[in-house]
Design an enzyme around this catalytic site. Structure first.
Site, PDB file in Angstrom:
ATOM      1  NE  ARG A 148      -4.221  -1.823   1.880  1.00  0.00           N
ATOM      2  CZ  ARG A 148      -5.208  -1.872   0.994  1.00  0.00           C
ATOM      3  NH1 ARG A 148      -5.303  -0.941   0.066  1.00  0.00           N
ATOM      4  NH2 ARG A 148      -6.090  -2.855   1.012  1.00  0.00           N
TER       5      ARG A 148
ATOM      6  N   GLY B 201      -6.699   4.339  -4.540  1.00  0.00           N
ATOM      7  CA  GLY B 201      -5.443   4.944  -4.094  1.00  0.00           C
ATOM      8  C   GLY B 201      -4.386   4.910  -5.187  1.00  0.00           C
TER       9      GLY B 201
ATOM     10  CB  THR C 212     -10.702  -2.597  -5.687  1.00  0.00           C
ATOM     11  OG1 THR C 212     -11.350  -2.757  -4.427  1.00  0.00           O
ATOM     12  CG2 THR C 212     -11.582  -1.674  -6.521  1.00  0.00           C
ATOM     13  CB  ILE C 213     -12.709  -7.388  -3.614  1.00  0.00           C
ATOM     14  CG1 ILE C 213     -12.371  -6.722  -2.279  1.00  0.00           C
ATOM     15  CG2 ILE C 213     -11.639  -8.383  -4.002  1.00  0.00           C
ATOM     16  CD1 ILE C 213     -12.568  -7.650  -1.084  1.00  0.00           C
ATOM     17  CG  ASP C 214     -13.467  -2.437  -1.514  1.00  0.00           C
ATOM     18  OD1 ASP C 214     -13.715  -3.574  -1.069  1.00  0.00           O
ATOM     19  OD2 ASP C 214     -12.686  -1.639  -0.973  1.00  0.00           O
TER      20      ASP C 214
ATOM     21  CG  HIS D  92     -12.739   0.081   5.798  1.00  0.00           C
ATOM     22  ND1 HIS D  92     -13.282   0.193   7.051  1.00  0.00           N
ATOM     23  CD2 HIS D  92     -11.612  -0.652   5.941  1.00  0.00           C
ATOM     24  CE1 HIS D  92     -12.515  -0.444   7.910  1.00  0.00           C
ATOM     25  NE2 HIS D  92     -11.493  -0.969   7.260  1.00  0.00           N
TER      26      HIS D  92
ATOM     27  CD  GLU E 268     -13.638  -4.095   5.859  1.00  0.00           C
ATOM     28  OE1 GLU E 268     -13.161  -3.906   4.741  1.00  0.00           O
ATOM     29  OE2 GLU E 268     -13.026  -4.667   6.771  1.00  0.00           O
TER      30      GLU E 268
ATOM     31  NE  ARG F 119     -22.865 -19.264  18.498  1.00  0.00           N
ATOM     32  CZ  ARG F 119     -23.505 -19.192  19.667  1.00  0.00           C
ATOM     33  NH1 ARG F 119     -24.020 -18.042  20.060  1.00  0.00           N
ATOM     34  NH2 ARG F 119     -23.653 -20.265  20.412  1.00  0.00           N
TER      35      ARG F 119
ATOM     36  N   GLY G 147      -6.519  -0.011  -7.204  1.00  0.00           N
ATOM     37  CA  GLY G 147      -7.815   0.597  -6.908  1.00  0.00           C
ATOM     38  C   GLY G 147      -7.723   2.112  -6.825  1.00  0.00           C
TER      39      GLY G 147
HETATM   40  O1  F6P Z   1      -9.779  -2.429  -0.867  1.00  0.00           O
HETATM   41  C1  F6P Z   1      -9.935  -3.791  -0.715  1.00  0.00           C
HETATM   42  C2  F6P Z   1     -10.075  -4.165   0.737  1.00  0.00           C
HETATM   43  O2  F6P Z   1     -10.162  -5.563   0.834  1.00  0.00           O
HETATM   44  C3  F6P Z   1     -11.242  -3.516   1.478  1.00  0.00           C
HETATM   45  O3  F6P Z   1     -12.476  -4.129   1.242  1.00  0.00           O
HETATM   46  C4  F6P Z   1     -10.784  -3.649   2.896  1.00  0.00           C
HETATM   47  O4  F6P Z   1     -11.442  -2.706   3.696  1.00  0.00           O
HETATM   48  C5  F6P Z   1      -9.319  -3.371   2.786  1.00  0.00           C
HETATM   49  O5  F6P Z   1      -8.940  -3.742   1.474  1.00  0.00           O
HETATM   50  C6  F6P Z   1      -8.441  -4.112   3.757  1.00  0.00           C
HETATM   51  O6  F6P Z   1      -7.150  -3.647   3.622  1.00  0.00           O
HETATM   52  P1  F6P Z   1      -5.835  -4.405   4.079  1.00  0.00           P
HETATM   53  O7  F6P Z   1      -5.523  -5.459   3.061  1.00  0.00           O
HETATM   54  O8  F6P Z   1      -4.780  -3.364   4.072  1.00  0.00           O
HETATM   55  O9  F6P Z   1      -6.110  -4.997   5.417  1.00  0.00           O
END
Ligand code: F6P
Length: 356
Positions: free
Chosen positions: A76, A114, A135-137, A181, A232, A293, A112
């Protein structure tokens, strides 16, 4: 005779299924169709700063289509704020130097939101940059989709499917935390596809009482279990208000002291938010008297083999990327548009986020 073009490639930000398929798409088209040479840089922007490379030839690209993660490694790290020997430094000029040293005609950055921002800064520093949206987002603007999302959606949906039978058998609430996030695409997609009873995303702050009432209503109708899909980054209305106030305080801060104070407050809120899903499950148990749970999907969503949809998307974008470089089109992200692709200026992508 025209000189052989040489391109660099790196993967930055969180890893995501389809990165290797994209590297292969870029590589096969660049080498096979356009006779280019490729240098891979390891671990995101740090690799080009430290000049750590991976040889990309036909052999390196063979057999990687179906493999998760990235053969290049990722990080990152940001070019303009990189931790070097314990100090945060702007390494843009070092990247420019190494780009020139290797006589690169272009640098391909897969990442993604950033990464798109960092890539634009490098383009402004004079480099020929082309990016791909990963990105998975699924929160990168100006593209129909990002690769990685389809695979993560499959995984999250399958998890919700599986949670149904155990929740049903035990008459429980199961709260499933899904990644995201700031953007709720993954939770929304998996929640709808998996038939979750409650879906909570960062874009819409929730009221715990209302969720509990929805679950109690189901109980009164004789359905004594519920699946709650929560992103999350989803938060209650009170927490959202606290975050908002914190952000505003940071924006308004003028002195170093005020900036620091606002930053510390926001960090405390972030840290408290880490246990939010567990807290939510506890609150729901108290309010509904149904056992609760929690299942946190976590990095399972990013790991493993990419789905066919992601392999196709990454291959399509990767091939188009090499074609654009061949045509001399730079400073763009290769977006997915319908069945095709489209170059979008980085200025229109960087610093933005596609929200639900
Ligand atoms: O951006 C992809 C992602 O998996 C987000 O969904 C998640 O919030 C974040 O990366 C987690 O980041 P890291 O891999 O730095 O823990």
């Amino acid at each position: 005779m025209a000189q052989t073009k040489r391109i660099g490639i790196l993967t930055a930000g969180g890893d995501s299924p389809g990165l290797n398929a994209a590297i292969r798409g870029v590589g096969k088209t660049a080498m096979g169709f356009h006779g280019m040479e490729i240098i891979g840089f390891r671990d995101g922007f740090r690799g080009i700063v430290e000049d750590r490379r991976l040889k990309i030839d036909k052999a390196a690209l063979s057999g990687i289509l179906t493999i998760g993660g990235t053969i290049l490694g990722t990080s990152r790290d940001k070019p303009h704020r990189m931790l070097i020997d314990g100090r945060t430094r702007d390494m843009t000029s070092v990247i420019v130097e190494n780009y020139k040293k290797h006589d690169l005609d272009a640098l391909v950055c897969l990442g993604g939101g950033g990464t798109q921002k960092s890539a634009l800064n490098l383009a402004k520093a004079g480099l020929n940059i082309v990016t791909l949206p990963k990105t998975i987002d699924n929160d990168v603007v100006m593209t129909d989709a990002t690769f990685g999302f389809a695979t993560a959606l499959d995984i999250a949906t399958e998890t919700i499917d599986r949670l149904h039978s155990t929740a049903h058998s035990h008459h429980r609430i199961v709260v499933a935390e899904i990644m995201g996030h700031r953007a709720g695409w993954l939770t929304l997609g998996a929640g709808i596809a998996g038939g979750a009873d409650v879906i909570l995303i960062p874009e819409i702050p929730y009221n715990v009482e209302k969720i509990a009432e929805a679950i109690r209503r189901r109980s009164r109708r004789g359905t004594n279990f519920s699946i709650v899909a929560v992103a999350e980054g989803a938060m209650s209305m009170e927490d959202a208000r606290a975050f908002d106030a914190g952000e505003k305080k940071r924006e308004r801060a003028r002195t170093l002291h005020d900036k620091k104070e606002a930053k510390v407050e926001l960090a405390a809120l972030e840290s408290r938010h880490t246990g939010n899903t567990l807290r939510l499950a506890r609150q729901l148990e108290e309010l509904t008297h149904l056992e609760s749970r929690v299942t946190i999907l976590g990095y399972v969503q990013r790991g493993g083999t990419p789905s066919p949809a992601d392999r196709l998307l990454a291959t399509r974008l990767g091939g188009a990327c090499a074609d654009l470089i061949n045509e001399g089109v730079f400073g763009v992200m290769v977006a997915s548009r319908g069945d095709g692709t489209e170059p979008v200026p980085l200025e229109r992508v960087a610093g933005k986020r596609k929200l639900v």
